[in-house]
Design a protein around this motif. Sequence first.
Motif, PDB file in Angstrom:
ATOM      1  N   VAL A  44       0.832  -1.198   0.000  1.00 22.94           N
ATOM      2  CA  VAL A  44       0.000   0.000   0.000  1.00 22.94           C
ATOM      3  C   VAL A  44       0.870   1.254   0.000  1.00 22.94           C
ATOM      4  CG1 VAL A  44      -1.692   1.348   1.322  1.00 22.94           C
ATOM      5  CG2 VAL A  44      -1.994  -1.120   1.031  1.00 22.94           C
ATOM      6  N   LEU A  45       1.924   1.253   0.784  1.00 16.74           N
ATOM      7  CA  LEU A  45       2.811   2.411   0.834  1.00 16.74           C
ATOM      8  C   LEU A  45       3.407   2.696  -0.540  1.00 16.74           C
ATOM      9  CD1 LEU A  45       3.982   4.553   2.672  1.00 16.74           C
ATOM     10  CD2 LEU A  45       5.862   3.005   3.169  1.00 16.74           C
ATOM     11  N   ALA A  46       3.886   1.672  -1.216  1.00 17.37           N
ATOM     12  CA  ALA A  46       4.472   1.865  -2.542  1.00 17.37           C
ATOM     13  C   ALA A  46       3.420   2.341  -3.544  1.00 17.37           C
ATOM     14  CB  ALA A  46       5.110   0.569  -3.032  1.00 17.37           C
ATOM     15  N   GLU A  47       2.210   1.800  -3.460  1.00 15.32           N
ATOM     16  CA  GLU A  47       1.141   2.194  -4.370  1.00 15.32           C
ATOM     17  C   GLU A  47       0.732   3.650  -4.158  1.00 15.32           C
ATOM     18  OE1 GLU A  47      -0.519   0.549  -6.928  1.00 15.32           O
ATOM     19  OE2 GLU A  47       1.055  -0.947  -6.716  1.00 15.32           O
ATOM     20  N   MET A  48       0.843   4.140  -2.949  1.00 14.61           N
ATOM     21  CA  MET A  48       0.443   5.507  -2.647  1.00 14.61           C
ATOM     22  C   MET A  48       1.600   6.502  -2.817  1.00 14.61           C
ATOM     23  SD  MET A  48      -2.745   5.375  -1.773  1.00 14.61           S
ATOM     24  CE  MET A  48      -2.995   6.930  -0.955  1.00 14.61           C
ATOM     25  N   GLU A  49       2.796   6.088  -2.408  1.00 11.97           N
ATOM     26  CA  GLU A  49       3.918   7.019  -2.355  1.00 11.97           C
ATOM     27  C   GLU A  49       4.382   7.461  -3.739  1.00 11.97           C
ATOM     28  OE1 GLU A  49       7.520   7.542   0.726  1.00 11.97           O
ATOM     29  OE2 GLU A  49       7.488   5.601  -0.310  1.00 11.97           O
ATOM     30  N   ALA A  50       4.482   6.533  -4.673  1.00 10.86           N
ATOM     31  CA  ALA A  50       4.972   6.895  -6.004  1.00 10.86           C
ATOM     32  C   ALA A  50       4.075   7.937  -6.685  1.00 10.86           C
ATOM     33  CB  ALA A  50       5.140   5.644  -6.869  1.00 10.86           C
ATOM     34  N   PRO A  51       2.752   7.738  -6.748  1.00 11.72           N
ATOM     35  CA  PRO A  51       1.929   8.781  -7.382  1.00 11.72           C
ATOM     36  C   PRO A  51       1.906  10.093  -6.594  1.00 11.72           C
ATOM     37  CG  PRO A  51       0.545   6.951  -6.639  1.00 11.72           C
ATOM     38  CD  PRO A  51       1.972   6.550  -6.439  1.00 11.72           C
ATOM     39  N   LEU A  52       2.050  10.014  -5.278  1.00 13.61           N
ATOM     40  CA  LEU A  52       2.143  11.231  -4.463  1.00 13.61           C
ATOM     41  C   LEU A  52       3.367  12.035  -4.877  1.00 13.61           C
ATOM     42  CD1 LEU A  52       1.490  13.081  -2.009  1.00 13.61           C
ATOM     43  CD2 LEU A  52       2.828  11.479  -0.623  1.00 13.61           C
ATOM     44  N   LEU A  53       4.501  11.362  -4.975  1.00 14.34           N
ATOM     45  CA  LEU A  53       5.740  12.040  -5.358  1.00 14.34           C
ATOM     46  C   LEU A  53       5.641  12.614  -6.767  1.00 14.34           C
ATOM     47  CD1 LEU A  53       8.297   9.476  -3.918  1.00 14.34           C
ATOM     48  CD2 LEU A  53       7.687  11.694  -2.936  1.00 14.34           C
ATOM     49  N   GLU A  54       5.067  11.845  -7.682  1.00 14.61           N
ATOM     50  CA  GLU A  54       4.907  12.334  -9.061  1.00 14.61           C
ATOM     51  C   GLU A  54       4.043  13.584  -9.105  1.00 14.61           C
ATOM     52  OE1 GLU A  54       4.962   8.815 -12.213  1.00 14.61           O
ATOM     53  OE2 GLU A  54       3.558   8.424 -10.559  1.00 14.61           O
ATOM     54  N   MET A  57       5.863  16.597  -7.497  1.00 14.48           N
ATOM     55  CA  MET A  57       6.938  17.087  -8.361  1.00 14.48           C
ATOM     56  C   MET A  57       6.379  17.859  -9.554  1.00 14.48           C
ATOM     57  SD  MET A  57       9.874  16.560  -7.056  1.00 14.48           S
ATOM     58  CE  MET A  57      10.907  16.897  -8.478  1.00 14.48           C
ATOM     59  N   ARG A  58       5.271  17.398 -10.118  1.00 13.41           N
ATOM     60  CA  ARG A  58       4.637  18.142 -11.215  1.00 13.41           C
ATOM     61  C   ARG A  58       4.157  19.505 -10.719  1.00 13.41           C
ATOM     62  NH1 ARG A  58       2.309  13.284 -12.599  1.00 13.41           N
ATOM     63  NH2 ARG A  58       0.393  13.832 -11.505  1.00 13.41           N
ATOM     64  N   HIS A  59       3.508  19.500  -9.545  1.00 13.86           N
ATOM     65  CA  HIS A  59       2.988  20.751  -8.985  1.00 13.86           C
ATOM     66  C   HIS A  59       4.113  21.734  -8.682  1.00 13.86           C
ATOM     67  CE1 HIS A  59      -0.045  23.233  -7.079  1.00 13.86           C
ATOM     68  NE2 HIS A  59       0.785  23.404  -6.069  1.00 13.86           N
ATOM     69  N   ALA A  60       5.258  21.210  -8.289  1.00 10.11           N
ATOM     70  CA  ALA A  60       6.415  22.057  -7.965  1.00 10.11           C
ATOM     71  C   ALA A  60       7.279  22.315  -9.199  1.00 10.11           C
ATOM     72  CB  ALA A  60       7.253  21.400  -6.867  1.00 10.11           C
ATOM     73  N   ASP A  61       6.786  21.952 -10.367  1.00  7.35           N
ATOM     74  CA  ASP A  61       7.533  22.131 -11.624  1.00  7.35           C
ATOM     75  C   ASP A  61       8.941  21.556 -11.547  1.00  7.35           C
ATOM     76  OD1 ASP A  61       5.430  23.424 -13.000  1.00  7.35           O
ATOM     77  OD2 ASP A  61       5.952  25.344 -12.067  1.00  7.35           O
ATOM     78  N   GLY A  62       9.078  20.415 -10.875  1.00  2.49           N
ATOM     79  CA  GLY A  62      10.363  19.733 -10.796  1.00  2.49           C
ATOM     80  C   GLY A  62      11.318  20.296  -9.746  1.00  2.49           C
ATOM     81  N   ASN A  63      10.901  21.314  -9.017  1.00  2.00           N
ATOM     82  CA  ASN A  63      11.754  21.926  -8.004  1.00  2.00           C
ATOM     83  C   ASN A  63      11.756  21.041  -6.750  1.00  2.00           C
ATOM     84  OD1 ASN A  63      12.517  23.526  -5.677  1.00  2.00           O
ATOM     85  ND2 ASN A  63      12.376  25.329  -6.998  1.00  2.00           N
ATOM     86  N   GLN A  64      12.869  20.359  -6.520  1.00  2.00           N
ATOM     87  CA  GLN A  64      12.952  19.418  -5.411  1.00  2.00           C
ATOM     88  C   GLN A  64      12.876  20.097  -4.050  1.00  2.00           C
ATOM     89  OE1 GLN A  64      16.263  16.758  -5.899  1.00  2.00           O
ATOM     90  NE2 GLN A  64      15.605  16.150  -7.949  1.00  2.00           N
ATOM     91  N   CYS A  65      13.455  21.260  -3.913  1.00  2.00           N
ATOM     92  CA  CYS A  65      13.378  21.975  -2.626  1.00  2.00           C
ATOM     93  C   CYS A  65      11.937  22.337  -2.295  1.00  2.00           C
ATOM     94  CB  CYS A  65      14.250  23.229  -2.660  1.00  2.00           C
ATOM     95  SG  CYS A  65      16.022  22.880  -2.699  1.00  2.00           S
ATOM     96  N   LEU A  71       5.973  18.410   0.999  1.00  4.66           N
ATOM     97  CA  LEU A  71       5.788  17.082   1.591  1.00  4.66           C
ATOM     98  C   LEU A  71       6.147  17.042   3.070  1.00  4.66           C
ATOM     99  CD1 LEU A  71       7.297  15.063  -1.366  1.00  4.66           C
ATOM    100  CD2 LEU A  71       4.925  14.899  -0.556  1.00  4.66           C
ATOM    101  N   GLY A  72       6.885  18.042   3.543  1.00  4.70           N
ATOM    102  CA  GLY A  72       7.313  18.050   4.938  1.00  4.70           C
ATOM    103  C   GLY A  72       8.469  17.110   5.202  1.00  4.70           C
ATOM    104  N   ILE A  73       9.302  16.890   4.171  1.00  5.91           N
ATOM    105  CA  ILE A  73      10.494  16.049   4.313  1.00  5.91           C
ATOM    106  C   ILE A  73      11.689  16.848   3.822  1.00  5.91           C
ATOM    107  CG2 ILE A  73       9.220  13.876   4.095  1.00  5.91           C
ATOM    108  CD1 ILE A  73      10.115  13.685   1.192  1.00  5.91           C
ATOM    109  N   ASN A  74      12.890  16.395   4.150  1.00  2.00           N
ATOM    110  CA  ASN A  74      14.055  17.136   3.652  1.00  2.00           C
ATOM    111  C   ASN A  74      14.378  16.706   2.222  1.00  2.00           C
ATOM    112  OD1 ASN A  74      16.124  15.048   3.602  1.00  2.00           O
ATOM    113  ND2 ASN A  74      16.145  15.157   5.831  1.00  2.00           N
ATOM    114  N   LYS A  80      16.083  10.458  -2.308  1.00  2.00           N
ATOM    115  CA  LYS A  80      16.170   9.014  -2.081  1.00  2.00           C
ATOM    116  C   LYS A  80      14.895   8.320  -2.558  1.00  2.00           C
ATOM    117  CE  LYS A  80      15.962   6.018   1.830  1.00  2.00           C
ATOM    118  NZ  LYS A  80      16.002   5.940   3.272  1.00  2.00           N
ATOM    119  N   LYS A  81      13.760   8.917  -2.240  1.00  2.00           N
ATOM    120  CA  LYS A  81      12.475   8.331  -2.628  1.00  2.00           C
ATOM    121  C   LYS A  81      12.261   8.437  -4.136  1.00  2.00           C
ATOM    122  CE  LYS A  81      10.190   8.779   1.797  1.00  2.00           C
ATOM    123  NZ  LYS A  81       9.900   7.357   1.942  1.00  2.00           N
ATOM    124  N   LEU A  82      12.647   9.549  -4.726  1.00  2.69           N
ATOM    125  CA  LEU A  82      12.528   9.686  -6.180  1.00  2.69           C
ATOM    126  C   LEU A  82      13.376   8.633  -6.891  1.00  2.69           C
ATOM    127  CD1 LEU A  82      12.659  13.587  -6.551  1.00  2.69           C
ATOM    128  CD2 LEU A  82      10.649  12.092  -6.825  1.00  2.69           C
TER     129      LEU A  82
END
Length: 89
Positions: A44-54, A57-65, A71-74, A80-82
């Motif tokens: 479940v974590l993998a099924e949810m985490e990957a689309p969340l990250l995608e 990242m789209r919403h942030a226009d690829g800006n990782q910072c 996301l509230g992570i560093n 690492k997750k990407l």
Amino acid sequence: MAAMAPLGRSQEAVEPLRVCVERALEAYFARLDGEVAKDLYSMVLAEMEAPLLEAVMRHADGNQCQAAAMLGINRGTLRKKLKQYDLLG
């Protein structure tokens, strides 16, 4: 975990994410046909985490910072997750 902030009035009819997850899990259990579920948490974590990250990242226009802040992570954890989900451009 804190509840998500309510969306605007035009979005009120959108089903809460938790309801979608519950429905998907009930369907998954129904398809098991007597088999025992294994490693469900990781699946479940993998099924949810990957689309969340995608999506973030789209919403942030690829800006990782910016994405990491959303996301509230560093940024290191985000990278690492990407990499884990093969999402580095």
